[in-house]
Design an enzyme around this catalytic site. Structure first.
Site, PDB file in Angstrom:
ATOM      1  N   CYS A  79     -19.042  43.405 -16.806  1.00 12.52           N
ATOM      2  CA  CYS A  79     -17.916  44.374 -16.323  1.00 12.52           C
ATOM      3  C   CYS A  79     -17.531  44.858 -17.526  1.00 12.52           C
ATOM      4  O   CYS A  79     -16.702  44.061 -18.394  1.00 12.52           O
ATOM      5  CB  CYS A  79     -16.767  43.616 -15.731  1.00 12.52           C
ATOM      6  SG  CYS A  79     -15.217  44.899 -15.159  1.00 12.52           S
TER       7      CYS A  79
ATOM      8  N   CYS B 208     -13.679  45.531 -18.028  1.00 13.46           N
ATOM      9  CA  CYS B 208     -12.654  44.092 -18.120  1.00 13.46           C
ATOM     10  C   CYS B 208     -12.846  43.681 -19.607  1.00 13.46           C
ATOM     11  O   CYS B 208     -11.937  43.176 -20.199  1.00 13.46           O
ATOM     12  CB  CYS B 208     -13.162  43.229 -17.069  1.00 13.46           C
ATOM     13  SG  CYS B 208     -13.030  43.654 -15.465  1.00 13.46           S
ATOM     14  N   ASP B 209     -13.968  43.314 -20.022  1.00 12.49           N
ATOM     15  CA  ASP B 209     -14.317  42.744 -21.206  1.00 12.49           C
ATOM     16  C   ASP B 209     -14.583  43.680 -22.431  1.00 12.49           C
ATOM     17  O   ASP B 209     -14.722  42.964 -23.476  1.00 12.49           O
ATOM     18  CB  ASP B 209     -15.763  41.746 -21.122  1.00 12.49           C
ATOM     19  CG  ASP B 209     -15.661  40.862 -19.823  1.00 12.49           C
ATOM     20  OD1 ASP B 209     -14.255  40.548 -19.442  1.00 12.49           O
ATOM     21  OD2 ASP B 209     -16.477  40.638 -19.205  1.00 12.49           O
TER      22      ASP B 209
END
Length: 518
Positions: A344, A347-348
């Site tokens: 992701c 997200c990361d």
């Protein structure tokens, strides 16, 4: 800090605060502390129910806690909760201020009954759409139970902690100083982990249920649509899902859902669940299907067994278990998952600020990931197996305009390299020459498509394609009469939300037709 429009909206929300409380900030002389102080000043200026102190002693600076008079709630934010976490901040303000949460009475009682000190820390990123669910769940637990403490930490702002703890994926949760879990988790999932008897109690409750007319297995767009269409026919309908919303929860921007110009995955997932709840549908979450037992005779009841130990019966089934991110399947991938291997980028990505990363996959998802990451990291190398990228032309044009992106085509990723602790490189093979090359980098983002969630059907009479997808007819029925399927788990082409919803609706109508004819 807040513009006039946002202040106006927040002021309306804060009118729901009924109990006074104070914000205790821990600040230093840095620019981020000034930014946080400005935000908190804006908040207390909107209501007389909240006061601000700036004499906090938390070693994490900037940070702040929300405390009722004479009582520490155990809820704190380390960083500036804007972006996706602004909603978490607003909910925390309301709930500490006495506004009742939306959780059921059963869940609230379960939280209040937890025993023993539970000190949670969650590392998040402001661009992570998965993080708010975890932050909001743990915040609520801290508010309702004095033995629970939670601090939500902006990983991009506290890089020293991230490096020390080797946090390379968000949300990353620690409990009492030890790793607890990573990735999206619902309140119910967290409670199931810390309340060890919860799963057994829930399984016993489900085993007592009478048979459904239609049981939908899966709670993504296909499953939600199927549940709505079945319930509208007035038949007994249930939905058993590992997590309601499915893969949509992991999707950031949705811009091709007809009639809705733009939305985000978690918002759409919440809307789907709320729509289903408008009908008499029995929703059963945290249920992973493991075995299908077809009816022994025509017109009999099919049974689905779940990992929790529960078994549910139904006259018809609609299998909508969806798909998940496809893995590379190369050495090092599993070993370094969440330690440099990620799926992701939204997200990361912030955890790799200033570092070198690779994106595997040249379709729309891969190119979009490379574009997003290019604004955060030092260098992006996009690796595509085929001889040319498969993404839309407009995305390729944007990608080529970025100075810190390199594209390598005709390359087979053969290994993710690491030092035993984290990723430090990637090895790929030139498909034309057979020559192997190594890239020195710190992160690998895998974006190579989907794989259907049908492992639990292997050995059952439900026919699967060579790719493991469920084969259906024009009405959504599988090879087993009375068992239907819909969405990304089937052979229906073009894995899109709008198509999954249509297929789910069709499967429900097919199931109803089967019931009345049999």
């Amino acid at each position: 800090m807040l513009d006039d429009n946002l202040k106006s909206q927040l002021k309306a929300y804060l009118e729901k605060v009924t109990q006074p409380f104070e914000i205790v900030a821990s600040l230093d002389d840095g620019a981020k502390s000034e930014e946080l102080h400005s935000l908190l000043t804006d908040i207390v200026g909107l209501t007389d129910k909240i006061s601000l102190r700036t004499d906090g002693t938390d070693p994490r600076k900037p940070s702040f806690a929300l405390n009722r008079p004479g009582e520490e709630t155990g809820l704190a934010f380390a960083g500036i909760p804007m972006g996706h976490e602004f909603t978490s901040l607003v909910l925390a303000l309301l709930q500490v201020g006495g506004h009742p949460p939306k959780a059921s009475d059963e869940v609230i009682d379960q939280i209040k009954g937890l025993e023993g000190a539970l000190r949670f820390e969650t590392y998040f990123s402001l661009s992570c759409q998965n993080c708010p669910d975890v932050v909001q769940a743990l915040n609520l637990m801290a508010i309702l139970n004095p033995d629970v403490h939670h601090v939500a930490i902006d990983g991009a702002l506290f890089q020293d902690e991230v490096e020390e703890r080797q946090v390379m994926s968000v949300p990353s949760i620690y409990l009492n100083g030890e790793p607890f879990d990573q990735g999206r988790m619902s309140l119910e999932q967290i409670l199931a982990r810390v309340d060890t008897g919860a799963a057994k109690r829930e399984a016993a409750r489900l085993n007592d249920k009478s048979a459904f007319d239609v049981l939908v297995v899966g709670g993504g767009p296909a499953g939600a649509a199927a549940a709505v269409y079945a319930a509208r026919k007035g038949i007994r309908t249930g939905v058993a899902a590992e997590r309601f919303g499915g893969q949509v929860l992991d999707t950031l921007a949705i811009e091709n859902f007809i009639s809705v110009q733009q939305t985000e995955g978690p918002k759409l997932a919440a809307a789907l669940e709320e729509h289903v709840k408008q009908y008499d549908v029995d929703i059963m979450n945290l249920q992973r299907a493991v075995t299908l037992v077809p009816a022994a005779r025509p017109g009999g009841e099919h049974r689905v067994q779940f990992e929790s130990g529960a078994t549910l019966s139904s006259r018809t089934l609609i299998l909508a278990t969806g798909a998940r991110w496809r893995e590379l399947g190369v050495p090092g991938e599993a070993e370094y998952r969440n330690r440099g291997v990620a799926y992701c980028p939204h997200c990361d990505g912030p955890l790799f600020k200033g570092k070198r990363v690779a994106v595997i996959g040249g379709g729309n998802s891969g190119v979009e990931a490379a574009i997003d990451l290019a604004g955060l990291v030092a260098e992006v190398t996009l690796i595509e197996f085929m001889d040319e990228l498969r993404a839309d032309a407009v995305l390729q044009k944007k990608l080529k305009s970025l100075p810190n992106v390199e594209v390598i085509t005709g390359a087979k990723t053969s290994e993710v390299n690491g030092d035993g602790t984290r990723v430090n490189g990637l090895t790929y093979e030139d498909r034309a020459s057979g020559e192997r090359h190594r890239l020195d980098l710190e992160g690998v983002f895998v974006q190579i498509g989907l794989v259907p969630n049908t492992e639990w059907l292997e050995g059952s009479p439900v026919e699967l394609s060579e790719r493991g997808e469920i084969i259906t007819d024009e009405r959504g029925m599988t090879s087993v009469p009375g068992i239907f399927a819909a969405g990304d788990v089937t052979t229906v082409p073009y894995k899109q939300i709008v198509i999954a919803m249509g297929e789910g609706s069709k499967a429900a109508l097919g199931a109803f037709d089967h019931l009345i004819r049999s």
